[in-house]
Every structure is written in structure tokens, then in C-alpha cells.
Design an enzyme around this catalytic site. Structure first.
Site: not given
Length: 360
Positions: A105, A235
Site C-alpha cells: 500500500s 482500498h
């Protein structure tokens, strides 16, 4: 070939560990700070005061990498400190060590910084701007859908030892038309961390309505409610899709400022969270990072690439701090890779001692 990994936003910095490293490696850190310009010491002080900030985590991880570079080449530390952190190198000045990069990420942004595309301060600014965009997008979603702000977004880590592909099975459950009402479409698989573990995000009421069904579907399921201080459904494309364009534009403006927007190839290829594919070109890496900021982190696909999908075999992985989450993920899911933790004074010294002995 080596794989270098960088953690994501969920890994808070242990200030005591970081200060112990700085005290013990004071000469090396002085070199790092001097090479990164006058703002670098201010960034370090900010980290001490804000260890959970996304900017702090990204910068801290980059500092671990710079320390690794210096300690791996002790003969000429001035040359090994990444001078490109203050003045961006020309395209023909690349790091000597060939390696693949992988970030989880936010860690993928650190991978871009390691490729000499922008400064340490730029890395800090982009990380915080990305977080601000996600906070704003979340607030707009709540207002647009007339959702009470007391109904917070949560993140749950799900793990099941009997699952064969838990992220995929959970996604199939979420797609079931007979299970979720239209009001429960905030739930999304955020991280596919392994075939037996994933993270889901959603409004707390929606998640709670799913708890019983999850326990029925997945024997011995363990649900861990994660801290989420910014109230962001990480996300989650339903909520965060609007962040993509402004994030891309912000990074592109920084590349133009640094004169790196005309470069083509990455110094070090990046294994992308978006789909597990390897990015060799800067525009591919940037596009995949931005898209994955609002899509599922497909880390299981990254394992497939590490295990059998690279042109040159990966035989060793150096997993930088803060924290050892990525170290544990790589160690468990890539058994043929010699996985090394680089997160504390003890693990740093152990690695370089072993590396020196192997030279002899």
C-alpha cells in the site's frame, strides 16, 4: 537477486527502536541527514512527535533503506548516501545494486522514492496528501449518502486456517445478491494478504450485520478489529475512487518540479500491489500505485510473482521497518526466499555481520 520491501500505513513507528538505531549509527545518520538537505532534520523531529502519521512511516522506511545503502558499502559512505534525495540524479546515475522492490500500500510510494524520482520531503508531502484525499473523499461519501457520521468505517482482519483462498471466498460472499442489501455496499476486501488472511473495510453497522454469516461460512474464523484513526475505508473503491485523479496530478507536478517526469525506466523494478505485475517503466508504476490507492491490495498475486514470475530468480528479501509485518508475510508465503528482517538495531547488526562474514 534481492527483493527490498517496505511497509504500509498500518505499521506505527516504535520511537524507542528508531532512536536506538540513530544513537548507535549516529555517523551514518548524520551523513543521511546532510545528504537529504536542511529539511531532513525537521522531518525526523516530526516523526518523533507523530509516529503514526503516513508521512512519518513513509520517510522512516526510506531512512532504513538509506542506512542499508551506507552500511552495505562502508568504504565510501558519502557516495552511498542517496544524494538524489535532495538533488535528483540524472538518468544515467543509477544505484549499483540490482534488485526488485515491493511495498505494501503506502510502501509502494516509498518504492517510487527509492527510484530517485523525488526528495524525502516530497515523499512526506505525497504520503500526507494521499491521506488527506482519502479523508476528504470519505467525508463526502458520508454526506452524499446521508449517513450519520457516528457510523464509522472500520477495518477487520479476517483469518481462517482452513481457508483455501480466503480473500476470494470473502469477495464471493460479498457479491452474493441474496446476502447484502443495497445499503450494505460499503464492505470491500481491502488487503488480500494471504490465502488464509485478508482485511475488509466498511461501515461498522454493515460489518456487524455480516459477522454471523462470516463465522458460519468460515470455520475457526478469527476476526480482529484494527485501529483506524482517520476513519478511512482503505482500498474501498466505492468510497475512494475519486482520489485517483488529484493524487496522480499531485505526484506528476512534483515529478515536473524535479525534472524527473521525462524519465522512462525505473532504476529498480516494482512488483505492483494492483495486480502483481512488474513495473519497469515510471508511468506504469505511478499509474498502478494511484489506482491501487482505491482498489484491493493483491499481495497474494505479488507472492506468485516473487515465487515464480520474475525473469531473474529472487533468492533473498530485505524487509525494512518500521515493524515486521511484511517480513512475516514474505517469510510465510515465499518459503524459497531467504527473508531477512531489517527493523531494529539487533536485526540490522545481525544482517551486516552475516553479510561481512559471507564476503570472507
Amino acid at each position: 537477486m534481492k527483493l527490498l520491501t517496505f511497509p504500509g500505513q498500518g505499521t506505527s513507528i516504535s520511537i524507542s527502536i528508531l532512536k536506538a538505531i540513530i544513537r548507535n549509527k549516529s555517523r551514518e545518520f548524520q551523513t543521511i541527514l546532510s545528504q537529504n538537505g536542511k529539511e531532513s532534520n525537521d522531518l525526523l523531529q516530526y516523526i518523533f512527535q507523530n509516529p503514526s502519521s503516513p508521512g512519518s512511516i513513509a520517510v522512516c522506511s526510506n531512512l532504513f533503506y538509506q542506512l542499508y545503502q551506507i552500511l552495505s558499502n562502508p568504504s565510501d559512505p558519502q557516495d552511498q548516501a542517496p544524494k538524489n534525495m535532495t538533488k535528483i540524479d540524472s538518468p544515467d546515475k543509477k544505484d549499483n545494486e540490482q534488485c526488485y522492490l515491493l511495498g505494501h500500500s503506502l510502501g509502494e510510494l516509498t518504492c517510487l522514492s527509492v527510484n530517485s524520482l523525488f526528495s524525502l520531503k516530497d515523499l512526506f508531502d505525497i504520503a500526507n496528501f494521499r491521506n488527506k484525499l482519502m479523508v476528504t473523499s470519505t467525508e463526502k461519501y458520508l454526506v452524499a449518502h446521508n449517513i450519520n457520521r457516528s457510523n464509522k468505517f472500520e477495518m477487520w482482519a479476517l483469518s481462517s486456517p482452513r481457508a483455501t483462498d480466503l480473500p476470494q471466498e470473502v469477495q464471493k460472499l460479498l457479491n452474493s445478491p441474496n446476502l447484502l442489501s443495497s445499503s450494505q455496499n460499503t464492505i470491500s476486501v481491502a488487503n488480500a494478504n494471504s490465502v488464509k488472511q485478508c482485511v475488509v473495510t466498511g461501515l461498522v453497522d454493515d460489518l456487524e450485520s455480516l459477522r454471523t454469516e462470516l463465522n458460519l461460512r468460515f470455520p475457526r474464523l478469527r476476526i480482529t478489529e484494527l485501529t483506524n484513526p482517520y476513519n478511512i475505508p482503505f482500498h474501498n473503491s466505492t468510497v475512494l475512487r475519486p482520489v485517483q485523479e488529484p493524487l496522480y496530478d499531485y505526484i506528476w507536478d512534483i515529478l515536473k518540479k524535479n525534472g524527473t517526469h521525462t524519465l522512462m525506466e525505473l532504476n529498480h523494478p516494482i512488483i505492483a500491489n494492483l495486480d502483481g505485475n512488474i513495473s519497469y517503466y515510471i508511468h506504469h508504476a505511478l499509474d498502478r500505485f494511484v489506482k491501487c490507492s482505491s482498489r484491493t491490495v493483491q499481495f497474494t498475486m505479488c507472492y506468485d510473482t516473487i515465487n515464480s514470475g520474475t525473469p531473474v530468480e529472487i533468492d533473498k528479501s530485505i524487509c525494512f521497518g518500521p515493524g515486521n509485518v511484511i517480513y512475516n508475510l514474505i517469510r510465510r508465503n515465499c518459503p524459497q526466499v531467504d527473508t531477512i528482517e531489517y527493523t531494529s538495531l539487533a536485526t540490522i547488526d545481525a544482517y551486516h555481520k552475516a553479510a561481512e562474514e559471507n564476503k570472507d
